[in-house]
Motif scaffolding. Structure first.
Motif, PDB file in Angstrom:
ATOM      1  N   ASP A  58       0.843  -1.190   0.000  1.00 58.30           N
ATOM      2  CA  ASP A  58       0.000   0.000   0.000  1.00 58.30           C
ATOM      3  C   ASP A  58       0.884   1.248   0.000  1.00 58.30           C
ATOM      4  OD1 ASP A  58      -2.614   1.422   0.467  1.00 58.30           O
ATOM      5  OD2 ASP A  58      -1.549   2.025   2.282  1.00 58.30           O
ATOM      6  N   GLY A  59       0.376   2.312  -0.623  1.00 54.98           N
ATOM      7  CA  GLY A  59       1.165   3.531  -0.774  1.00 54.98           C
ATOM      8  C   GLY A  59       1.672   4.104   0.532  1.00 54.98           C
ATOM      9  N   ASP A  60       0.847   4.054   1.579  1.00 49.42           N
ATOM     10  CA  ASP A  60       1.253   4.625   2.851  1.00 49.42           C
ATOM     11  C   ASP A  60       2.274   3.765   3.589  1.00 49.42           C
ATOM     12  OD1 ASP A  60      -0.302   7.014   2.850  1.00 49.42           O
ATOM     13  OD2 ASP A  60      -2.079   5.810   3.200  1.00 49.42           O
ATOM     14  N   SER A  61       2.466   2.528   3.140  1.00 49.63           N
ATOM     15  CA  SER A  61       3.487   1.660   3.739  1.00 49.63           C
ATOM     16  C   SER A  61       4.757   1.613   2.878  1.00 49.63           C
ATOM     17  CB  SER A  61       2.941   0.236   3.903  1.00 49.63           C
ATOM     18  OG  SER A  61       1.972   0.166   4.913  1.00 49.63           O
ATOM     19  N   MET A  62       4.747   2.335   1.756  1.00 43.86           N
ATOM     20  CA  MET A  62       5.860   2.236   0.815  1.00 43.86           C
ATOM     21  C   MET A  62       7.174   2.733   1.426  1.00 43.86           C
ATOM     22  SD  MET A  62       6.413   1.061  -2.187  1.00 43.86           S
ATOM     23  CE  MET A  62       4.775   1.069  -2.931  1.00 43.86           C
ATOM     24  N   THR A  63       7.120   3.836   2.174  1.00 47.65           N
ATOM     25  CA  THR A  63       8.341   4.379   2.778  1.00 47.65           C
ATOM     26  C   THR A  63       8.981   3.366   3.713  1.00 47.65           C
ATOM     27  OG1 THR A  63       7.478   6.641   2.652  1.00 47.65           O
ATOM     28  CG2 THR A  63       9.292   6.233   4.190  1.00 47.65           C
ATOM     29  N   LYS A  64       8.159   2.711   4.537  1.00 48.44           N
ATOM     30  CA  LYS A  64       8.680   1.718   5.463  1.00 48.44           C
ATOM     31  C   LYS A  64       9.271   0.533   4.698  1.00 48.44           C
ATOM     32  CE  LYS A  64       6.234   0.466   9.084  1.00 48.44           C
ATOM     33  NZ  LYS A  64       5.220  -0.224   9.920  1.00 48.44           N
ATOM     34  N   ALA A  65       8.576   0.076   3.646  1.00 50.27           N
ATOM     35  CA  ALA A  65       9.050  -1.067   2.870  1.00 50.27           C
ATOM     36  C   ALA A  65      10.414  -0.791   2.247  1.00 50.27           C
ATOM     37  CB  ALA A  65       8.033  -1.438   1.792  1.00 50.27           C
ATOM     38  N   THR A  66      10.558   0.351   1.596  1.00 54.90           N
ATOM     39  CA  THR A  66      11.835   0.676   0.947  1.00 54.90           C
ATOM     40  C   THR A  66      12.941   0.910   1.969  1.00 54.90           C
ATOM     41  OG1 THR A  66      11.114   3.000   0.824  1.00 54.90           O
ATOM     42  CG2 THR A  66      10.753   1.616  -1.113  1.00 54.90           C
ATOM     43  N   LYS A  67      12.570   1.418   3.139  1.00 57.80           N
ATOM     44  CA  LYS A  67      13.568   1.636   4.196  1.00 57.80           C
ATOM     45  C   LYS A  67      14.256   0.339   4.580  1.00 57.80           C
ATOM     46  CE  LYS A  67      13.788   2.652   9.145  1.00 57.80           C
ATOM     47  NZ  LYS A  67      13.010   3.056  10.351  1.00 57.80           N
ATOM     48  N   TYR A  68      13.463  -0.729   4.772  1.00 59.51           N
ATOM     49  CA  TYR A  68      14.034  -1.998   5.188  1.00 59.51           C
ATOM     50  C   TYR A  68      14.656  -2.757   4.013  1.00 59.51           C
ATOM     51  CZ  TYR A  68      12.009  -1.578   9.852  1.00 59.51           C
ATOM     52  OH  TYR A  68      11.712  -1.170  11.125  1.00 59.51           O
ATOM     53  N   LEU A  69      14.047  -2.633   2.834  1.00 58.28           N
ATOM     54  CA  LEU A  69      14.568  -3.378   1.688  1.00 58.28           C
ATOM     55  C   LEU A  69      15.897  -2.827   1.191  1.00 58.28           C
ATOM     56  CD1 LEU A  69      11.275  -3.995  -0.317  1.00 58.28           C
ATOM     57  CD2 LEU A  69      12.780  -5.758   0.612  1.00 58.28           C
ATOM     58  N   ARG A  70      16.100  -1.538   1.290  1.00 57.96           N
ATOM     59  CA  ARG A  70      17.325  -0.950   0.731  1.00 57.96           C
ATOM     60  C   ARG A  70      18.573  -1.298   1.542  1.00 57.96           C
ATOM     61  NH1 ARG A  70      15.494   4.401   2.710  1.00 57.96           N
ATOM     62  NH2 ARG A  70      14.591   4.729   0.656  1.00 57.96           N
ATOM     63  N   ILE A  71      18.392  -1.820   2.771  1.00 60.48           N
ATOM     64  CA  ILE A  71      19.554  -2.206   3.583  1.00 60.48           C
ATOM     65  C   ILE A  71      20.331  -3.331   2.909  1.00 60.48           C
ATOM     66  CG2 ILE A  71      20.273  -3.160   5.802  1.00 60.48           C
ATOM     67  CD1 ILE A  71      17.834  -1.805   7.046  1.00 60.48           C
ATOM     68  N   LYS A  72      19.591  -4.276   2.313  1.00 59.38           N
ATOM     69  CA  LYS A  72      20.169  -5.355   1.497  1.00 59.38           C
ATOM     70  C   LYS A  72      21.224  -6.179   2.234  1.00 59.38           C
ATOM     71  CE  LYS A  72      19.030  -3.074  -2.820  1.00 59.38           C
ATOM     72  NZ  LYS A  72      19.461  -2.551  -4.116  1.00 59.38           N
ATOM     73  N   SER A  73      21.003  -6.392   3.511  1.00 63.12           N
ATOM     74  CA  SER A  73      21.865  -7.289   4.286  1.00 63.12           C
ATOM     75  C   SER A  73      21.133  -7.669   5.561  1.00 63.12           C
ATOM     76  CB  SER A  73      23.202  -6.614   4.638  1.00 63.12           C
ATOM     77  OG  SER A  73      22.986  -5.502   5.483  1.00 63.12           O
ATOM     78  N   GLY A  74      21.442  -8.855   6.082  1.00 65.36           N
ATOM     79  CA  GLY A  74      20.869  -9.286   7.344  1.00 65.36           C
ATOM     80  C   GLY A  74      19.384  -9.614   7.256  1.00 65.36           C
ATOM     81  N   THR A  75      18.738  -9.624   8.429  1.00 69.16           N
ATOM     82  CA  THR A  75      17.321  -9.951   8.519  1.00 69.16           C
ATOM     83  C   THR A  75      16.560  -8.795   9.157  1.00 69.16           C
ATOM     84  OG1 THR A  75      17.599 -10.985  10.680  1.00 69.16           O
ATOM     85  CG2 THR A  75      17.817 -12.408   8.743  1.00 69.16           C
ATOM     86  N   SER A  76      15.264  -8.708   8.853  1.00 68.91           N
ATOM     87  CA  SER A  76      14.421  -7.659   9.416  1.00 68.91           C
ATOM     88  C   SER A  76      13.017  -8.202   9.623  1.00 68.91           C
ATOM     89  CB  SER A  76      14.357  -6.433   8.483  1.00 68.91           C
ATOM     90  OG  SER A  76      15.632  -5.889   8.261  1.00 68.91           O
ATOM     91  N   GLN A  77      12.294  -7.573  10.542  1.00 67.36           N
ATOM     92  CA  GLN A  77      10.892  -7.912  10.798  1.00 67.36           C
ATOM     93  C   GLN A  77      10.116  -6.614  11.016  1.00 67.36           C
ATOM     94  OE1 GLN A  77      10.138 -10.760  13.956  1.00 67.36           O
ATOM     95  NE2 GLN A  77       8.157  -9.833  14.392  1.00 67.36           N
ATOM     96  N   PHE A  78       9.010  -6.437  10.296  1.00 69.68           N
ATOM     97  CA  PHE A  78       8.220  -5.212  10.400  1.00 69.68           C
ATOM     98  C   PHE A  78       6.820  -5.485   9.848  1.00 69.68           C
ATOM     99  CE2 PHE A  78      10.844  -5.406   6.650  1.00 69.68           C
ATOM    100  CZ  PHE A  78       9.991  -5.103   5.596  1.00 69.68           C
ATOM    101  N   GLU A  79       5.935  -4.508   9.958  1.00 68.22           N
ATOM    102  CA  GLU A  79       4.561  -4.665   9.488  1.00 68.22           C
ATOM    103  C   GLU A  79       4.308  -3.776   8.272  1.00 68.22           C
ATOM    104  OE1 GLU A  79       1.922  -3.855  12.709  1.00 68.22           O
ATOM    105  OE2 GLU A  79       2.224  -5.811  13.655  1.00 68.22           O
TER     106      GLU A  79
END
Length: 253
Positions: free
Chosen positions: A42-63
């Motif tokens: 969803d558009g309002d979750s896009m900032t959070k999604a790209t924040k975690y995806l752009r790290i490109k290392s390790g593991t993450s957990q979020f909603e």
């Protein structure tokens, strides 16, 4: 590829550009067929999604709020892990399903607890824990626009439940500088006077905090009798259905 397809949870494998390389059968059934993972967010979750995806290392957990084949606004707990070959593995756990499972668990417990006093004592703690989790999961805040959000309410509206919900709503409304909140009563059953008192306190606080408008959706005639005592010294609006609320929203945008 077959071992990926048969993974019994919604699973995706993506590359560094977030393009989907593989997905499980469960993901095929739950999500639309798209080329890129971010197309499901969803558009309002896009900032959070790209924040975690752009790290490109390790593991993450979020909603994230994601689009499924049946619901454009479903809440998911997302687990991702980047590999050495710059691919990422993602598992999406539906939080809506967790809420439904908790409701069913409580229904089963209520039925069993009516049979014997022995089971009442044995299951008391388990029931209280399940009720607490339902209270915590009730009232999720779903962004509709940058300044407007939807708060679906579920089950019996009690003062205890509203206490859990109000703290979360006030915090997020302040952080996101909200201007209007839609409270959807479609999934609400009984409404207690104590719950209405807590609800009124929430509406007043929202208004005094930043003149945040509260709009109530889908109340029944029985609920209207109890809600009729709400203080109307501050703006408070009622609409019949969520469809009408969305229509009203986009007429104002």
């Amino acid at each position: 590829m077959s071992h990926v397809t048969n993974i019994p949870v919604p699973y995706f494998q993506i590359n560094h550009d977030y393009k989907i390389l593989a997905r499980s059968k469960v993901a095929d059934e739950l999500f639309p067929l798209v080329a890129g993972f971010l197309e499901l967010v969803d558009g309002d979750s896009m900032t959070k999604a790209t924040k975690y995806l752009r790290i490109k290392s390790g593991t993450s957990q979020f909603e994230l709020v994601m689009q499924t084949t049946t619901n454009p606004f479903s809440l998911f707990e997302v687990h991702l892990s980047w590999n050495m070959d710059h691919t990422c593995e993602i598992v999406c756990i539906n939080k809506d399903d967790q809420s439904n499972q908790l409701f069913k668990q409580v229904d089963r417990l209520h039925s069993r607890l009516e049979n014997t006093n022995y089971e009442l004592l044995e299951k008391k703690n388990e029931l209280e824990y399940a009720m607490q989790k339902i209270n915590e999961l009730s009232g999720p805040i779903i962004s509709l626009t940058e300044k407007v959000a939807l708060v679906p309410l579920f089950g019996e509206l009690t003062d205890e439940k509203m206490h859990y919900i109000a703290e979360k709503i006030l915090r997020i409304a302040h952080e996101k500088n909200q201007e209007r909140l839609y409270f959807d009563f479609t999934g609400v059953g009984e409404v207690t006077q104590e719950g209405v008192d807590e609800l009124q306190g929430l509406f007043k606080t929202l208004w005094y905090m930043g003149q945040i408008e509260a709009i109530i959706i889908g109340i029944t005639p029985k609920q209207a009798v109890v809600l009729n005592h709400l203080d109307t010294q501050y703006p408070l609006k009622f609409v019949s259905t969520l469809k009408d609320a969305i229509k009203d929203l986009y007429q104002k945008v």
